[in-house]
Design a protein around this motif. Structure first.
Motif, PDB file in Angstrom:
ATOM      1  N   GLN A  53       1.178  -0.930  -0.183  1.00 17.85           N
ATOM      2  CA  GLN A  53      -0.059  -0.275   0.100  1.00 17.85           C
ATOM      3  C   GLN A  53       0.756   1.241  -0.080  1.00 17.85           C
ATOM      4  O   GLN A  53       0.320   2.468  -0.824  1.00 17.85           O
ATOM      5  CB  GLN A  53      -0.803  -0.066   1.470  1.00 17.85           C
ATOM      6  CG  GLN A  53      -2.213  -0.887   1.635  1.00 17.85           C
ATOM      7  CD  GLN A  53      -2.838  -0.823   0.476  1.00 17.85           C
ATOM      8  OE1 GLN A  53      -2.954  -0.629  -0.776  1.00 17.85           O
ATOM      9  NE2 GLN A  53      -4.144  -2.094   0.703  1.00 17.85           N
ATOM     10  N   CYS A  54       2.350   1.089   0.284  1.00 22.12           N
ATOM     11  CA  CYS A  54       3.061   2.392   0.775  1.00 22.12           C
ATOM     12  C   CYS A  54       3.503   3.125  -0.439  1.00 22.12           C
ATOM     13  O   CYS A  54       3.999   2.143  -1.669  1.00 22.12           O
ATOM     14  CB  CYS A  54       4.180   2.174   1.349  1.00 22.12           C
ATOM     15  SG  CYS A  54       5.118   3.140   1.540  1.00 22.12           S
ATOM     16  N   PRO A  55       3.422   4.333  -0.726  1.00 21.28           N
ATOM     17  CA  PRO A  55       4.035   4.824  -2.199  1.00 21.28           C
ATOM     18  C   PRO A  55       5.316   4.472  -1.783  1.00 21.28           C
ATOM     19  O   PRO A  55       6.157   4.301  -2.975  1.00 21.28           O
ATOM     20  CB  PRO A  55       3.540   6.088  -2.383  1.00 21.28           C
ATOM     21  CG  PRO A  55       2.791   6.371  -0.680  1.00 21.28           C
ATOM     22  CD  PRO A  55       2.662   5.412  -0.382  1.00 21.28           C
ATOM     23  N   GLY A  57       7.087   1.369  -0.867  1.00 25.51           N
ATOM     24  CA  GLY A  57       7.092   0.540  -0.642  1.00 25.51           C
ATOM     25  C   GLY A  57       7.740  -0.211   0.579  1.00 25.51           C
ATOM     26  O   GLY A  57       8.081  -0.883   0.661  1.00 25.51           O
ATOM     27  N   GLY A  58       6.962   0.040   1.900  1.00 21.78           N
ATOM     28  CA  GLY A  58       7.092   0.238   3.454  1.00 21.78           C
ATOM     29  C   GLY A  58       7.851   0.847   4.228  1.00 21.78           C
ATOM     30  O   GLY A  58       8.963   0.289   5.001  1.00 21.78           O
ATOM     31  N   CYS A  59       7.642   2.077   3.909  1.00 21.07           N
ATOM     32  CA  CYS A  59       8.887   3.306   4.274  1.00 21.07           C
ATOM     33  C   CYS A  59       8.386   2.696   5.593  1.00 21.07           C
ATOM     34  O   CYS A  59       9.105   3.863   7.337  1.00 21.07           O
ATOM     35  CB  CYS A  59       8.670   4.896   4.459  1.00 21.07           C
ATOM     36  SG  CYS A  59       6.590   5.763   4.739  1.00 21.07           S
ATOM     37  N   GLY A  60       7.284   2.340   7.321  1.00 22.66           N
ATOM     38  CA  GLY A  60       7.041   2.549   8.164  1.00 22.66           C
ATOM     39  C   GLY A  60       6.725   3.239   8.521  1.00 22.66           C
ATOM     40  O   GLY A  60       6.124   3.433   9.785  1.00 22.66           O
ATOM     41  N   THR A  61       6.263   4.658   7.721  1.00 25.05           N
ATOM     42  CA  THR A  61       6.120   6.074   9.161  1.00 25.05           C
ATOM     43  C   THR A  61       4.506   6.923   7.856  1.00 25.05           C
ATOM     44  O   THR A  61       4.344   7.715   8.320  1.00 25.05           O
ATOM     45  CB  THR A  61       7.403   7.247   8.996  1.00 25.05           C
ATOM     46  OG1 THR A  61       7.452   7.776   7.255  1.00 25.05           O
ATOM     47  CG2 THR A  61       7.855   6.966   9.635  1.00 25.05           C
ATOM     48  N   CYS A  62       4.467   6.824   7.133  1.00 22.41           N
ATOM     49  CA  CYS A  62       3.456   7.396   5.938  1.00 22.41           C
ATOM     50  C   CYS A  62       2.078   6.768   6.880  1.00 22.41           C
ATOM     51  O   CYS A  62       2.090   5.480   7.175  1.00 22.41           O
ATOM     52  CB  CYS A  62       3.655   6.895   4.621  1.00 22.41           C
ATOM     53  SG  CYS A  62       2.743   5.603   3.833  1.00 22.41           S
ATOM     54  N   GLN A  63       1.107   7.438   6.051  1.00 23.92           N
ATOM     55  CA  GLN A  63      -0.453   7.068   6.517  1.00 23.92           C
ATOM     56  C   GLN A  63      -0.363   5.689   6.054  1.00 23.92           C
ATOM     57  O   GLN A  63      -1.366   4.634   7.060  1.00 23.92           O
ATOM     58  CB  GLN A  63      -1.833   7.643   6.537  1.00 23.92           C
ATOM     59  CG  GLN A  63      -3.120   7.806   6.930  1.00 23.92           C
ATOM     60  CD  GLN A  63      -4.116   8.545   6.600  1.00 23.92           C
ATOM     61  OE1 GLN A  63      -3.865   9.604   5.612  1.00 23.92           O
ATOM     62  NE2 GLN A  63      -5.549   8.981   7.524  1.00 23.92           N
ATOM     63  N   ALA A  64      -0.391   5.188   4.551  1.00 23.52           N
ATOM     64  CA  ALA A  64      -1.019   4.156   4.418  1.00 23.52           C
ATOM     65  C   ALA A  64      -0.232   2.589   4.703  1.00 23.52           C
ATOM     66  O   ALA A  64      -1.056   1.628   5.897  1.00 23.52           O
ATOM     67  CB  ALA A  64       0.098   3.688   2.756  1.00 23.52           C
ATOM     68  N   CYS A  65       1.524   2.938   5.492  1.00 24.57           N
ATOM     69  CA  CYS A  65       2.295   2.055   6.036  1.00 24.57           C
ATOM     70  C   CYS A  65       1.033   1.701   7.903  1.00 24.57           C
ATOM     71  O   CYS A  65       1.062   0.721   8.325  1.00 24.57           O
ATOM     72  CB  CYS A  65       3.393   2.579   6.713  1.00 24.57           C
ATOM     73  SG  CYS A  65       4.389   2.066   5.171  1.00 24.57           S
ATOM     74  N   THR A  66       1.147   3.243   8.822  1.00 24.10           N
ATOM     75  CA  THR A  66       1.004   2.639   9.736  1.00 24.10           C
ATOM     76  C   THR A  66      -0.485   2.295  10.473  1.00 24.10           C
ATOM     77  O   THR A  66      -1.367   1.515  11.058  1.00 24.10           O
ATOM     78  CB  THR A  66       0.742   4.786  10.674  1.00 24.10           C
ATOM     79  OG1 THR A  66       0.416   5.108   9.743  1.00 24.10           O
ATOM     80  CG2 THR A  66       2.692   5.100  10.658  1.00 24.10           C
TER      81      THR A  66
END
Ligand SMILES: [Zn+2]
Length: 378
Positions: A53-55, A57-66
């Motif tokens: 979902q993360c733009p 690829g899995g940054c861990g901090t954006c809204q999609a990740c959290t």
């Protein structure tokens, strides 16, 4: 920080999943994540969903990740079941969800945590969807091993195999994420044999550590048949108490919610026509408590097995770390008082008890036979 941080000791699996996120050609619509209990199957599945979902690829901090990691992303559906089987209706519901395009995310991800708990009929309902899923749907099935799912499903999924992570990797996670003391964390990781969830509980909860020590102490306390019977009873009682404490609060909350849903006020008696719904819930809760109790007992037996495994290690002079390093003295004295053959027989009796328990034999019966076989023999 990335979404993969909590997937410990699984570099190989993470690389495969990351590769699929980064490269659409490597992407598949059906995945099967397998690994022993505690290896982090569902953590890996969730991290994969977040990375998809993360733009970035899995940054861990954006809204999609959290939101994905918190279980609230609208396009990520997770089916986790406390029940023994996943029902056909649950799977039909998931198939409905899977057929819809993502609402705002890049993919619609459906995770089934215990795909091994589907009956064959239920699995067949799932087959067609997995074979020809809508273009933006990804299924992630989790199971202990590939043998636990039907070949028809297996052959349609790409497999990702998790291993038992090294104790040090688990300890590092507990220190980094939960602020555990490094020495306590390492001892907990060893004692839990790298089961991440159990290690976390052991590191955090002194009561859990004490219960484990109490379980292991029976190895030394059993001198005769009388002690053995008492010890078996104690094991069953501890498991019951633990099951109650783990499920009580949740049972009450679920009941209150059901009553609210049925429009019944606090303290009011349930009209007869609604009683079957309450009965259904109570039956489910009872089954859950029974299963939990059996899980706790099985864990106690795995702990005991680890102790006799240590005894055997000492008896054979093998150069490997003890699982129960802090009980080295007990291990050495048990090793001196018995032969390797006896140790193997004791381990076998624990294995038999686990099998019988899994086969629904009354817990006390299975455990008594086991504890009697653990007593010292000439
Ligand atoms: Zn992100």
């Amino acid at each position: 920080m990335t979404v993969w941080d909590d997937v410990v000791g699984q570099e190989h699996a993470v690389a495969a999943l990351q590769g699929a996120v980064a490269n659409p050609v490597a992407m598949t619509h059906a995945w099967l994540v397998t690994g022993p209990p505690g290896s982090g199957r569902s953590v890996a599945a969730r991290a994969f969903a977040a990375a998809l979902q993360c733009p970035q690829g899995g940054c861990g901090t954006c809204q999609a990740c959290t939101t994905t990691m918190a279980g609230t992303h609208p396009d990520v559906t997770l089916l986790a079941t406390e029940k023994v089987v996943i029902t056909i209706d649950e799977v039909r519901g998931l198939i409905m969800t899977a057929s819809r395009s993502p609402s705002g995310g890049r993919w619609r991800v459906i995770i089934i945590e215990d795909a091994d708990r589907m009956a064959e009929r239920t699995t067949n309902v799932l087959l067609k969807t997995i074979e020809e899923p809508p273009p933006h749907t990804v299924w992630v099935l989790c199971a202990p091993s590939v043998q636990d799912v039907l070949p028809t499903i297996r052959s349609r999924c790409r497999a990702v195999v998790l291993r038992v992570p090294p104790p040090q990797a688990v300890a590092d996670l507990l220190v980094r994420r939960d602020g555990a003391d490094p020495a306590v964390a390492l001892s907990a990781a060893r004692a839990a044999q790298s089961h991440v969830g159990l290690a976390k509980r052991l590191a955090r909860d002194a009561g859990a550590r004490e219960r484990r020590t109490a379980v292991l102490s029976i190895a030394r306390r059993i001198r005769g048949v009388g002690d053995a019977v008492v010890a078996a009873g104690e094991l069953v009682d501890v498991a019951k108490a633990e099951a109650v404490s783990a499920t009580q609060e949740r049972d009450a909350a679920e009941k209150a919610e059901l009553m609210r849903g049925l429009g019944v006020a606090d303290g009011e008696t349930l009209p007869p026509r609604l009683r079957s719904q309450l009965k259904q819930l109570e039956d489910d809760q009872k089954r859950r408590a029974t299963r939990h109790q059996r899980d706790v007992l099985d864990r106690a037996m795995v702990d005991l097995l680890s102790l006799y495994r240590d005894v055997l290690v000492v008896q054979l002079g093998a150069e490997v770390d003890l699982v129960n390093a802090e009980l080295a003295e007990t291990v050495r004295s048990l090793a001196a008082d018995s032969t390797p053959e006896q140790t193997v027989r004791r381990m076998d009796s624990i294995g038999v008890a686990r099998t019988r328990l899994a086969g629904n034999v009354a817990p006390l019966l299975a455990l008594e036979a086991m504890t009697i076989a653990l007593r010292p023999q000439g």
